[in-house]
Scaffold this motif. Structure first.
Motif, PDB file in Angstrom:
ATOM      1  N   GLY A   1      -1.475   9.413  -6.001  1.00 15.25           N
ATOM      2  CA  GLY A   1      -1.952   8.035  -6.080  1.00 15.25           C
ATOM      3  C   GLY A   1      -1.843   7.256  -4.789  1.00 15.25           C
ATOM      4  O   GLY A   1      -1.706   6.026  -4.804  1.00 15.25           O
ATOM      5  N   SER A   2      -1.929   7.944  -3.658  1.00 14.16           N
ATOM      6  CA  SER A   2      -1.830   7.272  -2.362  1.00 14.16           C
ATOM      7  C   SER A   2      -3.113   6.507  -2.046  1.00 14.16           C
ATOM      8  O   SER A   2      -4.183   6.788  -2.594  1.00 14.16           O
ATOM      9  N   ASP A   3      -2.991   5.551  -1.139  1.00  8.45           N
ATOM     10  CA  ASP A   3      -4.155   4.786  -0.676  1.00  8.45           C
ATOM     11  C   ASP A   3      -4.810   5.414   0.550  1.00  8.45           C
ATOM     12  O   ASP A   3      -5.993   5.171   0.814  1.00  8.45           O
ATOM     13  N   ALA A   4      -4.063   6.193   1.305  1.00 11.33           N
ATOM     14  CA  ALA A   4      -4.600   6.833   2.507  1.00 11.33           C
ATOM     15  C   ALA A   4      -3.677   7.965   2.924  1.00 11.33           C
ATOM     16  O   ALA A   4      -2.516   8.039   2.503  1.00 11.33           O
ATOM     17  N   ILE A   5      -4.209   8.856   3.766  1.00 10.55           N
ATOM     18  CA  ILE A   5      -3.461  10.007   4.280  1.00 10.55           C
ATOM     19  C   ILE A   5      -3.356   9.895   5.798  1.00 10.55           C
ATOM     20  O   ILE A   5      -4.364   9.668   6.479  1.00 10.55           O
ATOM     21  N   LEU A   6      -2.151  10.055   6.310  1.00 10.82           N
ATOM     22  CA  LEU A   6      -1.915  10.134   7.752  1.00 10.82           C
ATOM     23  C   LEU A   6      -1.600  11.590   8.063  1.00 10.82           C
ATOM     24  O   LEU A   6      -0.561  12.117   7.646  1.00 10.82           O
ATOM     25  N   LEU A   7      -2.495  12.247   8.798  1.00 11.02           N
ATOM     26  CA  LEU A   7      -2.461  13.700   8.927  1.00 11.02           C
ATOM     27  C   LEU A   7      -2.025  14.142  10.315  1.00 11.02           C
ATOM     28  O   LEU A   7      -2.773  13.994  11.284  1.00 11.02           O
ATOM     29  N   GLY A   8      -0.819  14.698  10.404  1.00 13.58           N
ATOM     30  CA  GLY A   8      -0.367  15.415  11.596  1.00 13.58           C
ATOM     31  C   GLY A   8      -0.812  16.861  11.432  1.00 13.58           C
ATOM     32  O   GLY A   8      -0.095  17.691  10.879  1.00 13.58           O
ATOM     33  N   ALA A   9      -2.006  17.177  11.899  1.00 11.50           N
ATOM     34  CA  ALA A   9      -2.681  18.427  11.543  1.00 11.50           C
ATOM     35  C   ALA A   9      -2.033  19.646  12.186  1.00 11.50           C
ATOM     36  O   ALA A   9      -1.621  19.610  13.345  1.00 11.50           O
TER      37      ALA A   9
ATOM     38  N   THR B   1     -12.926  16.444   4.810  1.00 14.82           N
ATOM     39  CA  THR B   1     -14.206  15.896   4.351  1.00 14.82           C
ATOM     40  C   THR B   1     -14.237  15.746   2.832  1.00 14.82           C
ATOM     41  O   THR B   1     -14.822  14.796   2.299  1.00 14.82           O
ATOM     42  N   ALA B   2     -13.586  16.681   2.131  1.00 13.82           N
ATOM     43  CA  ALA B   2     -13.596  16.655   0.659  1.00 13.82           C
ATOM     44  C   ALA B   2     -12.649  15.612   0.082  1.00 13.82           C
ATOM     45  O   ALA B   2     -12.751  15.277  -1.104  1.00 13.82           O
ATOM     46  N   SER B   3     -11.728  15.085   0.897  1.00 15.82           N
ATOM     47  CA  SER B   3     -10.743  14.150   0.363  1.00 15.82           C
ATOM     48  C   SER B   3     -11.391  12.822  -0.005  1.00 15.82           C
ATOM     49  O   SER B   3     -12.140  12.241   0.792  1.00 15.82           O
ATOM     50  N   PRO B   4     -11.111  12.301  -1.201  1.00 18.23           N
ATOM     51  CA  PRO B   4     -11.650  10.992  -1.576  1.00 18.23           C
ATOM     52  C   PRO B   4     -10.913   9.838  -0.912  1.00 18.23           C
ATOM     53  O   PRO B   4     -11.352   8.687  -0.998  1.00 18.23           O
ATOM     54  N   LEU B   5      -9.792  10.144  -0.262  1.00 19.26           N
ATOM     55  CA  LEU B   5      -9.006   9.109   0.413  1.00 19.26           C
ATOM     56  C   LEU B   5      -9.371   9.034   1.890  1.00 19.26           C
ATOM     57  O   LEU B   5      -9.736  10.047   2.498  1.00 19.26           O
ATOM     58  N   PRO B   6      -9.248   7.855   2.497  1.00 17.83           N
ATOM     59  CA  PRO B   6      -9.418   7.776   3.944  1.00 17.83           C
ATOM     60  C   PRO B   6      -8.303   8.558   4.639  1.00 17.83           C
ATOM     61  O   PRO B   6      -7.137   8.483   4.247  1.00 17.83           O
ATOM     62  N   VAL B   7      -8.679   9.333   5.654  1.00 19.12           N
ATOM     63  CA  VAL B   7      -7.721  10.154   6.396  1.00 19.12           C
ATOM     64  C   VAL B   7      -7.634   9.631   7.821  1.00 19.12           C
ATOM     65  O   VAL B   7      -8.656   9.367   8.470  1.00 19.12           O
ATOM     66  N   PHE B   8      -6.412   9.479   8.308  1.00 22.39           N
ATOM     67  CA  PHE B   8      -6.144   9.011   9.662  1.00 22.39           C
ATOM     68  C   PHE B   8      -5.434  10.120  10.437  1.00 22.39           C
ATOM     69  O   PHE B   8      -4.508  10.744   9.918  1.00 22.39           O
ATOM     70  N   GLY B   9      -5.847  10.353  11.664  1.00 23.16           N
ATOM     71  CA  GLY B   9      -5.202  11.357  12.495  1.00 23.16           C
ATOM     72  C   GLY B   9      -3.875  10.851  13.022  1.00 23.16           C
ATOM     73  O   GLY B   9      -3.766   9.704  13.472  1.00 23.16           O
TER      74      GLY B   9
ATOM     75  N   LEU C   1       0.847  -1.181   0.000  1.00 23.99           N
ATOM     76  CA  LEU C   1       0.000   0.000   0.000  1.00 23.99           C
ATOM     77  C   LEU C   1       0.884   1.233   0.000  1.00 23.99           C
ATOM     78  O   LEU C   1       2.058   1.182   0.405  1.00 23.99           O
ATOM     79  N   THR C   2       0.320   2.363  -0.410  1.00 20.96           N
ATOM     80  CA  THR C   2       1.051   3.625  -0.392  1.00 20.96           C
ATOM     81  C   THR C   2       0.362   4.589   0.568  1.00 20.96           C
ATOM     82  O   THR C   2      -0.822   4.903   0.394  1.00 20.96           O
ATOM     83  N   LEU C   3       1.092   5.035   1.565  1.00 21.82           N
ATOM     84  CA  LEU C   3       0.577   5.984   2.549  1.00 21.82           C
ATOM     85  C   LEU C   3       1.247   7.334   2.351  1.00 21.82           C
ATOM     86  O   LEU C   3       2.449   7.418   2.088  1.00 21.82           O
ATOM     87  N   CYS C   4       0.455   8.386   2.490  1.00 21.55           N
ATOM     88  CA  CYS C   4       0.951   9.760   2.390  1.00 21.55           C
ATOM     89  C   CYS C   4       0.825  10.394   3.771  1.00 21.55           C
ATOM     90  O   CYS C   4      -0.283  10.486   4.318  1.00 21.55           O
ATOM     91  N   ALA C   5       1.936  10.791   4.366  1.00 20.42           N
ATOM     92  CA  ALA C   5       1.933  11.358   5.714  1.00 20.42           C
ATOM     93  C   ALA C   5       2.249  12.845   5.657  1.00 20.42           C
ATOM     94  O   ALA C   5       3.199  13.260   4.981  1.00 20.42           O
ATOM     95  N   LEU C   6       1.468  13.636   6.376  1.00 20.40           N
ATOM     96  CA  LEU C   6       1.646  15.085   6.420  1.00 20.40           C
ATOM     97  C   LEU C   6       2.015  15.504   7.843  1.00 20.40           C
ATOM     98  O   LEU C   6       1.280  15.205   8.791  1.00 20.40           O
ATOM     99  N   TYR C   7       3.147  16.192   7.975  1.00 23.47           N
ATOM    100  CA  TYR C   7       3.614  16.674   9.272  1.00 23.47           C
ATOM    101  C   TYR C   7       3.499  18.202   9.328  1.00 23.47           C
ATOM    102  O   TYR C   7       3.678  18.877   8.298  1.00 23.47           O
TER     103      TYR C   7
END
Length: 350
Positions: A106-114, A125-133, A49-55
Motif C-alpha cells: 500500500g505504498s504511495d511511491a517506490i524509491l529504487l536503489g537498483a 514499467t509494469a509498476s502502478p506506483l511512481p518509481v524514483f531512482g 505519505l508512505t514510501l517504499c525504498a529498495l536497496y
C-alpha cells in the motif's frame, strides 16, 4: 554571492522549510555540466505519505549512510518509510519481487536503489506506483525522477587528480583499478570516467579487477594484483577495496602502492586522517538519502511542478578530498547508527 543568496532565502522561507545545495541536471540525465541550485525542500506533511525504498544491500557504510539520511528526512517530513534490501547486486530477481511487494504493502511511491542499470526496465514499467531512482542511475525516461551523482564524474575526478600529479612528460607510473561488481551500480560509468580522466598523462592502467563489494572478494583481488604487479605505484578502488588495501599494505610493511578511493566510507575517512589513503571522493551519500525522500514528497504533492520547484534529476556536489572531512554529517552515518527498516509504521508495516 551564492552564500548571501542562500542566507536571504532561508530568512524569507518559513522556519519549517529546509534548503539544500544541490547539483541539478535540467536535461534529465547525469551527463554534461549540472547547474548549482539552492533548493527549498518540502515542509512537513499534514497527511503522511508512505514510501517504499529498495536497496541493493545494507552491509556497508555507503548504504548505511544513505539509510540514515532517508530516516532523518522521513522523520522531519512526517513520512512513513518501509525499507527492503535485495541482498546484493546479483539479486535482480529478489528486487523485481520487492517492486511488487511495495505495491501490495500500500505504498504511495517506490524509491529504487537498483541492482542493475537496465535489468529492471520491465518491472519498473509494469509498476502502478511512481518509481524514483535512488543513488544508482537508471535509463533516461524510465523513472519519475532520480537523486544521485554522475558516477562517470566520480571516476573522472579521481583520474584527473592523478593526472595532474603525473602529467604527460613526467616519469610513467602504473595504476590498478578496482571498480567493484561487474556491470552493477555506478561501476559501468566509473571505469570510462577514470580512463578519460587519465588520458594524456603519464599514468598507465595495468590492471582492472572487478568483483563483488565484499571484504573477502576485494581482499583476494588486491592480493592477486599485488602479486602480479609488485612494482605498482597506485591502487584505485571503491571504499572496500581501498580499506582492505590499506590493511594488506600494513601487514606487508609496504608504503606503496599509494591508495585512492572512488567513493567514501568511515574507513576511508580514517585512512585520510592517518595518511594511509591519498585522496578520495565523497558523493555525500547521507545527503542523497535526505534528498531522495524530499524529492519524492515534492513530486507526489505537486506532480506538475516546474524543475526549480521539484528538480527531476539532482544530487549533492561531489567532493574530492585530500584530507578527512571536518564535518562528515552529509556523507557518513553516525557511529552509533544501525540499519532502520521502518519509520512511522508498526512492526507489521502499518
Amino acid at each position: 554571492m551564492r552564500s548571501v543568496y542562500l542566507s536571504l532565502l532561508l530568512i524569507l522561507l518559513p522556519a519549517c522549510v529546509h534548503a539544500f545545495e544541490v547539483d541539478h541536471w535540467p536535461g534529465g540525465t547525469f551527463s554534461g555540466q549540472p547547474v548549482s541550485l539552492d533548493w527549498p525542500a518540502p515542509a512537513p506533511l499534514a497527511h503522511p505519505l508512505t514510501l517504499c525504498a529498495l536497496y541493493p544491500h545494507l552491509r556497508d557504510a555507503y548504504w548505511l549512510s544513505v539509510n540514515q539520511g532517508m530516516v532523518e528526512e522521513a522523520k522531519r517530513l512526517g513520512v512513513k518509510l518501509r525499507i527492503h534490501e535485495a541482498g546484493g547486486y546479483g539479486a535482480i530477481t529478489e528486487q523485481r519481487q520487492q517492486l511488487q511487494q511495495c505495491v501490495s504493502e500500500g505504498s504511495d511511491a517506490i524509491l529504487l536503489g537498483a541492482v542493475s542499470y537496465d535489468g529492471l526496465n520491465e518491472a519498473i514499467t509494469a509498476s502502478p506506483l511512481p518509481v524514483f531512482g535512488l543513488v544508482n542511475d537508471l535509463p533516461a525516461g524510465l523513472v519519475r525522477a532520480k537523486v544521485g551523482v554522475s558516477w562517470y564524474q566520480m571516476g573522472w575526478q579521481i583520474g584527473h587528480w592523478l593526472a595532474k600529479r603525473h602529467p604527460a612528460g613526467s616519469p610513467p607510473v602504473s595504476v590498478a583499478l578496482f571498480p567493484g561488481p561487474q556491470a552493477s551500480g555506478g561501476n559501468n560509468f566509473v571505469e570510462p570516467g577514470f580512463a578519460d580522466g587519465i588520458k594524456g598523462s603519464a599514468i598507465r592502467l595495468v590492471s582492472t579487477a572487478r568483483g563483488d563489494n565484499s571484504r573477502e572478494i576485494q581482499r583476494t583481488l588486491v592480493q592477486q594484483t599485488l602479486a602480479r604487479h609488485p612494482d605498482l605505484d597506485y591502487l584505485v578502488g571503491g571504499a572496500i577495496a581501498a580499506e582492505v588495501a590499506v590493511n594488506e599494505l600494513a601487514q606487508r610493511q609496504l608504503d606503496r602502492p599509494k591508495v585512492l578511493s572512488t567513493y567514501f566510507s568511515h574507513g576511508v575517512q580514517r585512512g585520510l586522517r592517518r595518511g594511509k589513503i591519498l585522496a578520495a571522493n565523497s558523493d555525500q551519500m547521507r545527503l542523497q538519502g535526505r534528498l531522495a525522500v524530499a524529492q519524492a514528497v515534492c513530486l507526489l504533492q505537486k506532480p506538475n511542478a516546474g524543475e526549480r520547484q521539484c528538480p527531476r534529476v539532482m544530487g549533492p556536489p561531489i567532493l574530492t578530498l585530500e584530507a578527512p572531512l571536518a564535518d562528515p554529517g552529509n556523507s557518513l552515518s553516525d557511529g552509533a547508527f544501525r540499519p532502520v527498516y521502518r519509520v512511522g509504521t508498526d512492526a507489521s508495516g502499518k
